[in-house]
Design an enzyme around this catalytic site. Structure first.
Site, short mmCIF file in Angstrom:
data_model
loop_
_atom_site.label_atom_id
_atom_site.label_comp_id
_atom_site.label_asym_id
_atom_site.label_seq_id
_atom_site.Cartn_x
_atom_site.Cartn_y
_atom_site.Cartn_z
CG ASP A 163 -1.94 -1.04 1.26
OD1 ASP A 163 -2.03 -1.79 0.28
OD2 ASP A 163 -2.67 -1.12 2.27
CG ASP A 195 -2.55 0.50 -3.03
OD1 ASP A 195 -3.69 0.02 -3.12
OD2 ASP A 195 -2.22 1.42 -2.23
CB ALA A 232 -5.15 2.84 16.85
CB SER A 233 -2.40 1.91 12.50
OG SER A 233 -3.36 2.26 11.52
CG ASN A 234 -2.62 8.19 10.18
OD1 ASN A 234 -1.46 8.60 10.19
ND2 ASN A 234 -3.49 8.49 9.23
CG HIS A 368 -4.72 3.29 -0.33
ND1 HIS A 368 -4.06 2.10 -0.37
CD2 HIS A 368 -5.46 3.28 0.79
CE1 HIS A 368 -4.40 1.37 0.69
NE2 HIS A 368 -5.25 2.07 1.42
#
Lengths: 555, 555
Positions: A163, A195, A232-234, A368
């Site tokens: 990605d 991607d 959360a992952s950002n 993306h």
């Protein structure tokens, strides 16, 4: 004897014609390189399923060849199946620092941390295997530390973008390594997988940095607490919230399990920069004035048990939404989540919060590449063959068209399906058979024990409920000793349907009587007669088709 | 004795804090005027429910006052509950020509056509009741023949816009009667209720005509059949498709029950203009070359049983999608339908069709007023009081804010809830209590017989299935005569879980033994012990919580 042509096999095990569950096997001679192993969240009709993971039968059959799992980044749809896969296939796991940090949290929960061979890599690293070597190339994405993967074989380079997006001004200053893409392109890339998520969107994805500018504006206007919901992952998003909060003298607290986990990992690994004492525990937010508080929370997708959902429905033990709170939803609803998000927005408004969401510009940017970025990568890499990946069929098809528009011949582009064995030589690409692939359902502790029959039953039960008919019968002569009793759940409101149930009982009685008279003592026939008669009767009376479960006890 | 102040009561019975199920009662002295009675499609968690209709207990209690149901237009969310309501409350039904045409089709299906007092009206008509009179005012919307309703009382005018937009170039040439809105505004409007659906969208909704221009472009490019999916009720859209088809020498066929019904009604009533022989039966499409065919179909929302869905999955008996077909989805997915629509797009692409959908500009325009149009209506009408209607809370709140921005005092604006009794005098607006309101579930033939308990059970069953435990016991001493038998559905794949079931049986046996030893012959206790023990055991083994249904037969 004719010498066999050199070839590489690419076998997508997930991520094709779907969003999620990304996993690709690349096979060259005695090496199988696995790129990612992600999970997918269940579709609407997958009742009761927790998560869906790829079927790895092919890898298990060829376990000696599998040299490792190589991660592109730490999102659930790329790493989430790892604990389940490792239990069957314990191979080395390669990933960048943050990716492995997140993987570790996950392995810890599954008790697999001690037994897993984790190998940390960084961009530009090259891992040598028996017949091929694996190179990691820096990219940008909505999570830090993402990489593309290039596999060098005597046949040529196989490039998987992972990605990615192109961000010229990323928060950590680490721009996608475009020169390396160009260099590989110049030397010659045999095949590229890229991607396809945003291929339908024209133009460029904006830089993450623009979100920070908007946070700046909003924080300046906020009179009470600011509550920001995001993925959360950002990490970069979270960094921007922290930076703006500090600028405005606000303390930062986090809420939601995954947010707490990731913030902790990212801080430990040095991915979050902040002044000392910037962070406070959610337990202590009431020790500061409201206009000195920022809360970063999970729930930007309206997930039922998430922290923001609990705040909106007054079920959060630490945060009670009050008039003057500003709630910022820094995310776009993933298709299917629109209604959940909307419900939360309504609840927050009712509680008097000021809610800022997608309608307003750039509270969120995608991770993306849009069309122009894809064109850039295609133009730099100029692969001989192209395989669009990561997307539904519409995305793959549009991405294939984009490649052709950029000059690739139609026959050098292949739209894959999961399980396809794609054989590539120096001058050809073709599908040559398939391997077992598909979705494995995880439900509670069960992995793969819920299949289509169970799901079909759950769906049936969900629509019209169940009607259980029990009768005790004498073994010898089929005489009814007790019952029939009828008990229903999820069918009708019983108290208002006593007559219906009495009538149904009479029907069962007459079926049993007929069976007795005809000397039918074969339980299967008896049950099927009961089912048939009841189904007709109930449909006529209610136009519903509950599951009918006849049980015959014999003594 | 103090003379009671004149007042009007407005009681929303649906359409507030929700999209759909629109119904409003307006009460003045001895008249109750009901505006619309719509249905709502079930939410995701309303398992097995077909449709949702408003609770009309209040109207039934005051049935002598109800002077009629007055329709603003013929969409399901405004007329769909009528057959169910009429069975309990047979009052005159007022509507414009097309609206009643659609209503008639519906009543025919329910066998109510002969017994319903249908009264056709046209814009500018005024119906005199005992204490009030009802005026119909032309508006624009995504269905022809829509009206706003003004109720004239000695206290002042109550204006309900219905669903509306401002289209200066509508297909039928009938522009919303803005002069009448202005005239009423000049004379003085006591209270306005207005459509809030698009209040979050800046600017203007485009004219329906722009969609025709785009059809023109697409038809010019199409090399095979053109298949257009749109809302059956959007007569103007259908007219535009027909007009463009004729221009290109294409015959038009329709597919899908509601499309066939509405096209027939609209043609009979003169709402569709076309050349003779333009229409052909779907049975005859293969008698013409592909580039001479247009098919108008239902399914623009990906509805599971719709014609387009059947075409996409090769289940349509008359239309088989082939390479070269152009499929145009002339609609935007309603929130919640995105995934269904996306699935169909993927299927159509796989079959080789060229699919044109929302990402491209103006294949569809909304039927609802955006911010600037709302400002126009507010500015023309200048009501003393304002009540935002038709929308979720976020929409109502934003619409209330818009009214305040335009100069209305905050205390003259009231955000309602379903069931609120809103009392309005010449100089005040306030909530004064509530009446029964809510959602009545229609499931098959049952209206209201499925309540929250049944839905909760269906949800439980859908998640983890059911486990039925049957045992036959001697009445006298509680000795087990037959069983325990355990049968599960939707829980685990039985063949792979035989051990689990055997263990479960052992647990039931030991519970029964304990009961026998303790001389517990109270079935309720026995059942609850079985449930408790099994629940703990199954959760430990599987982390799932199936419904457990113990049945004890006694002889």
């Amino acid at each position: 004897m004719k010498r066999e042509k050199l070839k590489v096999k690419i076998i997508p095990l997930g991520g094709i014609n779907e969003i999620g569950k990304n996993m690709t096997a690349i096979e060259f001679k005695d090496d199988i390189i696995v790129i990612d192993c992600g999970l997918k969240f269940p579709e609407e009709e997958m009742f009761g399923i927790d998560i869906v993971i790829p079927d790895i039968s092919y890898l298990l059959k060829n376990r000696d060849k599998v040299k490792g799992i190589f991660f592109t980044h730490g999102h659930e749809d790329h790493i989430g199946a790892l604990p389940y896969i490792l239990k069957q296939l314990n191979v080395p796991v390669y990933g960048t620092k943050l990716t492995l940090g997140i993987v570790e949290t996950k392995l810890k929960e599954h008790g697999l941390l001690g037994t897993t061979d984790l190998r940390r890599v960084k961009p530009k690293d090259v891992i040598k295997l028996d017949s091929a070597s694996v190179e990691f190339i820096k990219t940008n994405h909505s999570i830090a530390d993402s990489v593309a993967i290039a596999i060098h074989t005597p046949l040529g380079v196989i490039l998987h973008t992972g990605d990615f997006k192109v961000d010229y001004t990323p928060i950590d200053g680490e721009v996608i390594d475009l020169p390396r893409f160009a260099e590989l392109g110049k030397k010659g890339v045999l095949v590229m997988m890229a991607d396809s998520t945003n291929v339908e969107r024209p133009g460029y994805t904006m830089s993450e940095r623009i979100v920070g500018d908007n946070f700046e504006n909003m924080f300046a206007k906020a009179k009470g607490r600011v509550i920001v919901a995001t993925f959360a992952s950002n990490i970069h998003r979270i960094q921007q919230i922290i930076t703006v909060a500090q600028k405005h003298g606000r303390k930062v607290a986090v809420s939601g399990r995954s947010m707490e986990n990731i913030v902790q990992v990212a801080t430990e690994l040095g991915y979050l920069e902040m002044e000392k004492d910037s962070f406070i525990s959610i337990d202590n937010i009431n020790k500061y004035p409201n206009d000195k508080i920022v809360i970063i929370t999970t729930g930007s997708q309206g997930e039922p048990m998430s922290a923001l959902t609990r705040m909106a429905s007054s079920e959060h033990r630490k945060v009670n939404i009050v008039e003057g709170d500003m709630v910022v939803i820094s995310a776009t609803p993933i298709p299917g989540n629109e209604k959940l998000v909307s419900r939360i927005i309504n609840q927050l408004f009712k509680k008097g919060a000021d809610v800022i969401y997608e309608a307003l510009a750039y509270l969120h940017v995608s991770g993306h590449a849009c069309q122009e970025e894809l064109k850039l990568i295609h133009t730099l890499v100029r692969p001989r063959f192209f395989i669009p990946v990561h997307g539904e069929y519409r995305h793959l098809k549009h991405h294939a068209e984009l490649a052709v528009k950029l000059g690739l011949s139609q026959r050098n582009v292949l739209i894959p399906d999961n399980g396809d064995v794609i054989e590539i030589t120096r001058d050809s690409i073709r599908k040559n058979g398939t391997v077992t692939s598909g979705q494995v359902f995880v439900d509670g502790l069960g992995v793969g024990d819920v299949g289509n029959i169970v799901l079909r039953d759950r769906k049936h039960l969900s629509q019209d409920g169940i009607l259980t008919v029990v009768v005790t019968i004498e073994k010898e002569n089929g005489a009814v000793i007790a019952g029939p009793d009828i008990i229903s759940r999820g069918f009708v409101y019983v108290r208002e349907s006593e007559d219906l149930m009495e009538e149904a009982k009479e029907i069962v009685k007459s079926v049993l009587k007929e069976c007795e008279e005809k000397k039918i003592t074969d339980w299967a026939t008896m049950k099927s007669n009961i089912k048939d008669e009841l189904r007709i009767f109930l449909y006529e009376k209610t136009k519903r088709k509950p599951m009918i479960l006849p049980i015959i006890m014999e003594i």
